[in-house]
Design a protein around this motif. Structure first.
Motif, PDB file in Angstrom:
ATOM      1  N   LEU A 112      -3.039 -10.328   7.072  1.00 28.72           N
ATOM      2  CA  LEU A 112      -4.355 -10.486   6.447  1.00 28.72           C
ATOM      3  C   LEU A 112      -4.690 -11.969   6.415  1.00 28.72           C
ATOM      4  O   LEU A 112      -3.904 -12.811   6.817  1.00 28.72           O
ATOM      5  CB  LEU A 112      -4.354  -9.927   5.022  1.00 28.72           C
ATOM      6  N   LEU A 130       0.145  -7.216   4.804  1.00 29.61           N
ATOM      7  CA  LEU A 130       0.006  -5.875   4.212  1.00 29.61           C
ATOM      8  C   LEU A 130       1.113  -4.972   4.747  1.00 29.61           C
ATOM      9  O   LEU A 130       1.324  -4.893   5.960  1.00 29.61           O
ATOM     10  CB  LEU A 130      -1.375  -5.335   4.599  1.00 29.61           C
ATOM     11  N   GLU A 134       1.059  -0.962  -9.352  1.00 20.56           N
ATOM     12  CA  GLU A 134      -0.302  -0.748  -8.851  1.00 20.56           C
ATOM     13  C   GLU A 134      -0.728   0.714  -8.995  1.00 20.56           C
ATOM     14  O   GLU A 134      -1.875   1.004  -9.324  1.00 20.56           O
ATOM     15  CB  GLU A 134      -0.410  -1.180  -7.380  1.00 20.56           C
ATOM     16  N   GLU A 156      -8.655   3.994   1.620  1.00 17.86           N
ATOM     17  CA  GLU A 156      -7.447   3.184   1.830  1.00 17.86           C
ATOM     18  C   GLU A 156      -6.253   3.847   1.174  1.00 17.86           C
ATOM     19  O   GLU A 156      -6.403   4.730   0.328  1.00 17.86           O
ATOM     20  CB  GLU A 156      -7.633   1.790   1.226  1.00 17.86           C
ATOM     21  N   LEU A 157      -5.080   3.366   1.563  1.00 15.94           N
ATOM     22  CA  LEU A 157      -3.885   3.669   0.789  1.00 15.94           C
ATOM     23  C   LEU A 157      -3.924   2.756  -0.427  1.00 15.94           C
ATOM     24  O   LEU A 157      -4.089   1.537  -0.281  1.00 15.94           O
ATOM     25  CB  LEU A 157      -2.616   3.388   1.602  1.00 15.94           C
ATOM     26  N   ASN A 196      -7.956  -2.376   8.052  1.00 12.37           N
ATOM     27  CA  ASN A 196      -6.557  -2.817   7.965  1.00 12.37           C
ATOM     28  C   ASN A 196      -5.575  -1.657   7.980  1.00 12.37           C
ATOM     29  O   ASN A 196      -4.420  -1.833   8.355  1.00 12.37           O
ATOM     30  CB  ASN A 196      -6.329  -3.621   6.687  1.00 12.37           C
ATOM     31  N   ASP A 197      -6.002  -0.491   7.507  1.00 14.01           N
ATOM     32  CA  ASP A 197      -5.086   0.649   7.382  1.00 14.01           C
ATOM     33  C   ASP A 197      -5.081   1.529   8.639  1.00 14.01           C
ATOM     34  O   ASP A 197      -4.267   2.437   8.754  1.00 14.01           O
ATOM     35  CB  ASP A 197      -5.472   1.514   6.168  1.00 14.01           C
ATOM     36  N   LEU A 244     -16.517  -3.217   2.195  1.00  8.51           N
ATOM     37  CA  LEU A 244     -15.471  -2.187   2.232  1.00  8.51           C
ATOM     38  C   LEU A 244     -15.804  -0.997   1.337  1.00  8.51           C
ATOM     39  O   LEU A 244     -15.120   0.038   1.402  1.00  8.51           O
ATOM     40  CB  LEU A 244     -14.120  -2.779   1.797  1.00  8.51           C
ATOM     41  N   VAL A 251     -10.369   1.938   5.814  1.00 12.92           N
ATOM     42  CA  VAL A 251     -10.562   0.493   5.964  1.00 12.92           C
ATOM     43  C   VAL A 251      -9.834   0.047   7.233  1.00 12.92           C
ATOM     44  O   VAL A 251      -8.802   0.608   7.608  1.00 12.92           O
ATOM     45  CB  VAL A 251     -10.039  -0.299   4.730  1.00 12.92           C
ATOM     46  N   GLY A 304      -3.059   0.275  -3.497  1.00 10.30           N
ATOM     47  CA  GLY A 304      -2.039  -0.768  -3.603  1.00 10.30           C
ATOM     48  C   GLY A 304      -2.647  -2.067  -4.042  1.00 10.30           C
ATOM     49  O   GLY A 304      -3.737  -2.096  -4.594  1.00 10.30           O
ATOM     50  N   GLY A 305      -1.930  -3.170  -3.791  1.00  7.98           N
ATOM     51  CA  GLY A 305      -2.418  -4.494  -4.178  1.00  7.98           C
ATOM     52  C   GLY A 305      -1.341  -5.542  -3.976  1.00  7.98           C
ATOM     53  O   GLY A 305      -0.274  -5.260  -3.409  1.00  7.98           O
ATOM     54  N   LYS A 306      -1.639  -6.729  -4.451  1.00  7.63           N
ATOM     55  CA  LYS A 306      -0.747  -7.870  -4.193  1.00  7.63           C
ATOM     56  C   LYS A 306       0.537  -7.802  -5.024  1.00  7.63           C
ATOM     57  O   LYS A 306       0.500  -7.467  -6.205  1.00  7.63           O
ATOM     58  CB  LYS A 306      -1.465  -9.167  -4.539  1.00  7.63           C
ATOM     59  N   ALA A 315       0.870  -1.173   0.000  1.00  8.76           N
ATOM     60  CA  ALA A 315       0.000   0.000   0.000  1.00  8.76           C
ATOM     61  C   ALA A 315       0.906   1.221   0.000  1.00  8.76           C
ATOM     62  O   ALA A 315       1.978   1.205   0.610  1.00  8.76           O
ATOM     63  CB  ALA A 315      -0.897  -0.014   1.231  1.00  8.76           C
ATOM     64  N   GLU A 347      -3.873   1.775 -11.053  1.00 10.07           N
ATOM     65  CA  GLU A 347      -5.038   2.281 -10.305  1.00 10.07           C
ATOM     66  C   GLU A 347      -5.208   3.790 -10.388  1.00 10.07           C
ATOM     67  O   GLU A 347      -6.324   4.285 -10.275  1.00 10.07           O
ATOM     68  CB  GLU A 347      -4.926   1.882  -8.825  1.00 10.07           C
TER      69      GLU A 347
HETATM   70  O1  CDP Z   1      -5.611  -5.489  -6.644  1.00 13.45           O
HETATM   71  P1  CDP Z   1      -5.224  -6.762  -5.926  1.00 13.45           P
HETATM   72  O2  CDP Z   1      -6.207  -7.894  -6.088  1.00 13.45           O
HETATM   73  O3  CDP Z   1      -3.813  -7.155  -6.145  1.00 13.45           O
HETATM   74  O4  CDP Z   1      -5.277  -6.373  -4.375  1.00 13.45           O
HETATM   75  P2  CDP Z   1      -6.478  -5.800  -3.508  1.00 13.45           P
HETATM   76  O5  CDP Z   1      -7.680  -6.689  -3.640  1.00 13.45           O
HETATM   77  O6  CDP Z   1      -6.658  -4.353  -3.756  1.00 13.45           O
HETATM   78  O7  CDP Z   1      -5.850  -5.974  -2.059  1.00 13.45           O
HETATM   79  C1  CDP Z   1      -5.537  -7.238  -1.554  1.00 13.45           C
HETATM   80  C2  CDP Z   1      -6.035  -7.302  -0.122  1.00 13.45           C
HETATM   81  O8  CDP Z   1      -5.389  -6.295   0.652  1.00 13.45           O
HETATM   82  C3  CDP Z   1      -7.529  -7.049   0.006  1.00 13.45           C
HETATM   83  O9  CDP Z   1      -8.035  -7.925   1.014  1.00 13.45           O
HETATM   84  C4  CDP Z   1      -7.596  -5.609   0.466  1.00 13.45           C
HETATM   85  O10 CDP Z   1      -8.749  -5.380   1.243  1.00 13.45           O
HETATM   86  C5  CDP Z   1      -6.337  -5.486   1.304  1.00 13.45           C
HETATM   87  N1  CDP Z   1      -5.851  -4.099   1.364  1.00 13.45           N
HETATM   88  C6  CDP Z   1      -6.004  -3.373   2.541  1.00 13.45           C
HETATM   89  O11 CDP Z   1      -6.542  -3.898   3.525  1.00 13.45           O
HETATM   90  N2  CDP Z   1      -5.543  -2.090   2.627  1.00 13.45           N
HETATM   91  C7  CDP Z   1      -4.959  -1.497   1.569  1.00 13.45           C
HETATM   92  N3  CDP Z   1      -4.524  -0.239   1.693  1.00 13.45           N
HETATM   93  C8  CDP Z   1      -4.800  -2.203   0.355  1.00 13.45           C
HETATM   94  C9  CDP Z   1      -5.252  -3.513   0.292  1.00 13.45           C
END
Ligand code: CDP
Length: 133
Positions: free
Chosen positions: A77, A83, A56, A37-38, A119-120, A32, A117, A40-42, A12, A60
Motif C-alpha cells: 500500500l 496489507l 479489529e 473488503e475483508l 487491494n483485495d 471506496l 476494493v 481489518g486495519g492497521k 485483513a 468493527e
Molecule cells: O482502521 P484503520 O485506520 O487501522 O485501517 P483502515 O483505514 O481500515 O485500513 C488501512 C488501509 O488499508 C486503508 O488504506 C484501507 O483502504 C486498506 N485496506 C484494504 O485495502 N483492504 C482491506 N481489506 C483492509 C484495509
C-alpha cells in the motif's frame, strides 16, 4: 523516509463459515465507499498481527475470533504499509456492521461477482479455493 526499516502491516480477515466468506462494505473514503473488503486495519505498535486481527474484528464487527494461517500474497500500500490477509474463525458473537455500511456472506460464485476494493482483488483465487469453488 524517516528511519523506517520495515513496512507497517495492515491486517485483513477472511472469516469463513461453511462455504461462505464474510465481507464488509466500506463507508469511506468516498472513492471506496460502497465497495466490499475483508474487515481489518492497521497493526498498532507493540501488537502482533494476530492480536490486531482479534482487536479489529471486535471493534468493527463485535465478534471474537481465533486467527489462523495467512492467505494470499502481500499487497503493498502507500506510505510504507503492507496489507496481509489471515484466516479467522468466529468463536463468539454474531457479526454486526459497527464500522461498515453493511455485511454479507458470499459463496464462491457471489464472491466473483461482488465489487471488492482493488487491494483485495488479488486474493480472489485463494478465497475461491478456500470456499471450495
Ligand atoms: O482502521 P484503520 O485506520 O487501522 O485501517 P483502515 O483505514 O481500515 O485500513 C488501512 C488501509 O488499508 C486503508 O488504506 C484501507 O483502504 C486498506 N485496506 C484494504 O485495502 N483492504 C482491506 N481489506 C483492509 C484495509
Amino acid at each position: 523516509m524517516t528511519g523506517r526499516t520495515r513496512d507497517r502491516e495492515v491486517v485483513a480477515a477472511a472469516v469463513i463459515q461453511g462455504r461462505r466468506l464474510l465481507l464488509a462494505q466500506r463507508t469511506r473514503p468516498p472513492e471506496l465507499a460502497g465497495l466490499w473488503e475483508l474487515p481489518g486495519g492497521k497493526v498498532e505498535p507493540g501488537e502482533s498481527p494476530a492480536d490486531a486481527v482479534h482487536r479489529e474484528l471486535l471493534e468493527e464487527l463485535g465478534v471474537e475470533v481465533t486467527v489462523g494461517e495467512r492467505i494470499g500474497a502481500d499487497v503493498p500500500l502507500r506510505d510504507g504499509l503492507v496489507l496481509r490477509a489471515y484466516r479467522a474463525e468466529l468463536i463468539r458473537g454474531t457479526p454486526r456492521a459497527l464500522d461498515h455500511a453493511a455485511l454479507c456472506w458470499v459463496d464462491a460464485r457471489e464472491l466473483r461477482e461482488i465489487a471488492l476494493v482493488g487491494n483485495d482483488r488479488g486474493w480472489l483465487p485463494d478465497l475461491v479455493t478456500l470456499l471450495g469453488g
